[in-house]
Design an enzyme around this catalytic site. Structure first.
Site, PDB file in Angstrom:
ATOM      1  CB  CYS A 113      -0.944   0.004   1.204  1.00  0.00           C
ATOM      2  SG  CYS A 113      -2.088  -1.394   1.231  1.00  0.00           S
ATOM      3  CG  HIS A 246      -3.112   3.566   2.280  1.00  0.00           C
ATOM      4  ND1 HIS A 246      -3.616   3.082   1.095  1.00  0.00           N
ATOM      5  CD2 HIS A 246      -3.127   2.524   3.156  1.00  0.00           C
ATOM      6  CE1 HIS A 246      -3.913   1.807   1.242  1.00  0.00           C
ATOM      7  NE2 HIS A 246      -3.635   1.442   2.482  1.00  0.00           N
ATOM      8  CG  ASN A 276      -6.524  -0.662   1.333  1.00  0.00           C
ATOM      9  OD1 ASN A 276      -5.832  -0.205   0.436  1.00  0.00           O
ATOM     10  ND2 ASN A 276      -6.013  -1.175   2.438  1.00  0.00           N
TER      11      ASN A 276
END
Length: 319
Positions: A113, A246, A276
């Site tokens: 990520c 993020h 996500n």
């Protein structure tokens, strides 16, 4: 002093949106349970024939159009992804071919990520030093293919998508600094432990996550790395125009902003409708805020992310 500067942004989301209500019919969960814990209402899922390089191509074309440049002007491609089209060649090389160009450097970055922040840091060094004139940086994922759709702890969290930026050399401030970190001793709290051996998958090839441990770790290191970036530039949280985090979990996002003393109206969030998207989440959110006019030229913007590894990083820039 020379800088690299973002001159164009782009994004792409697959056509299929998967809502929490649809997941209710598949697993023991509910919209209220998912949203209250994560802030997610829906996520996008790539079509069976869509590859990571396809998502990256769509986002890259948007970014090139926004920058007003031709693909032939690119002399560096960096793709951040955890879900490459194949073992090798790199997704960046496949993207290069789909853009109809060849000869420039093309490489993948795997920091899960945090991947886009890592990729941006690499491209920044090449462009600001003068080694490259124009870089394409992409975060692209088909994370849905790493999910066990019977595991409600993980399958509700992730989605697919791609975001991209074009960097060019500039005499005016652009990317001010980047800050990257990793701690491999924490690899056990978030991983996909499967591997390929003799043409077969060995181990479990689905996402495993210790949610409470990841949450605790993320809140701590994101605060630290954002402060590191601010300190390096003689700034404080209130000097930021925007935080582009993020998009893992609304609670992590808000906790980071609160620690920085940043009003929540200055946070860019896309997690509710995208989930996500791993390495794609930061550039997707950045592009959304640029296109709707929130982020404008001259704004100070903090990008930050944390991911498996564990990895974490931040980039402070003037848009």
């Amino acid at each position: 002093m020379a800088y690299s500067r973002i001159v164009g942004t782009g994004s792409y989301l697959p056509a299929q949106a998967l809502s929490n209500q649809e997941l209710e019919s598949r697993i023991d969960t509910s919209d209220e349970w998912i949203f209250s814990r994560t802030g997610i209402r829906s996520r996008h899922v790539a079509a069976p024939d869509e590859k990571t390089s396809d998502l990256a191509l769509n986002a890259a074309r948007q970014a090139l159009d926004a920058a007003g440049i031709e693909a032939s002007e690119i002399d560096l491609i960096v793709v951040a992804t955890t879900t490459p089209d194949m073992m090798f060649p790199s997704t960046a090389a496949l993207l290069q071919h789909k853009l109809g160009i060849k000869g420039c450097a093309a490489l993948d970055v795997q920091a899960v990520c945090t991947g886009f922040v890592y990729a941006l840091a690499i491209a920044d060094k090449f462009v600001s030093s003068g080694q490259c004139k124009c870089a394409l940086v992409v975060g692209a994922e088909v994370f849905s293919r790493l999910l066990d759709w019977s595991d409600r702890r993980t399958c509700v969290l992730f989605g697919d998508g791609a975001g991209a930026v074009v960097l060019k050399r500039s005499d005016t401030p652009g990317i001010l600094s980047t800050h990257l970190h990793a701690d491999g001793s924490q690899s056990g709290i978030l991983n996909v432990p499967g591997s390929v051996h003799n043409g077969e998958i060995h181990g479990r090839a689905f996402v495993y996550m210790d949610g409470p441990a990841v949450f605790k770790f993320a809140v701590k290191v994101l605060d630290e790395v954002c402060r590191e970036a601010l300190d390096a530039n003689g700034l404080k949280g209130s000097d930021l125009d925007w935080l582009v985090p993020h998009q893992a979990n609304i609670r992590i996002i808000q906790a980071t902003a609160d620690k920085l003393g940043l009003p929540r109206e200055r946070i860019v969030t896309t997690v509710e409708r995208q989930g996500n998207t791993s390495a794609a989440s930061v550039p997707l959110a950045l592009d959304a805020a640029v296109r709707d006019g929130r982020i404008q030229r001259g704004h100070k913007v903090m990008l930050e992310a944390v991911g498996g590894g564990m990895t974490w990083g931040a980039a402070l820039l003037v848009f």
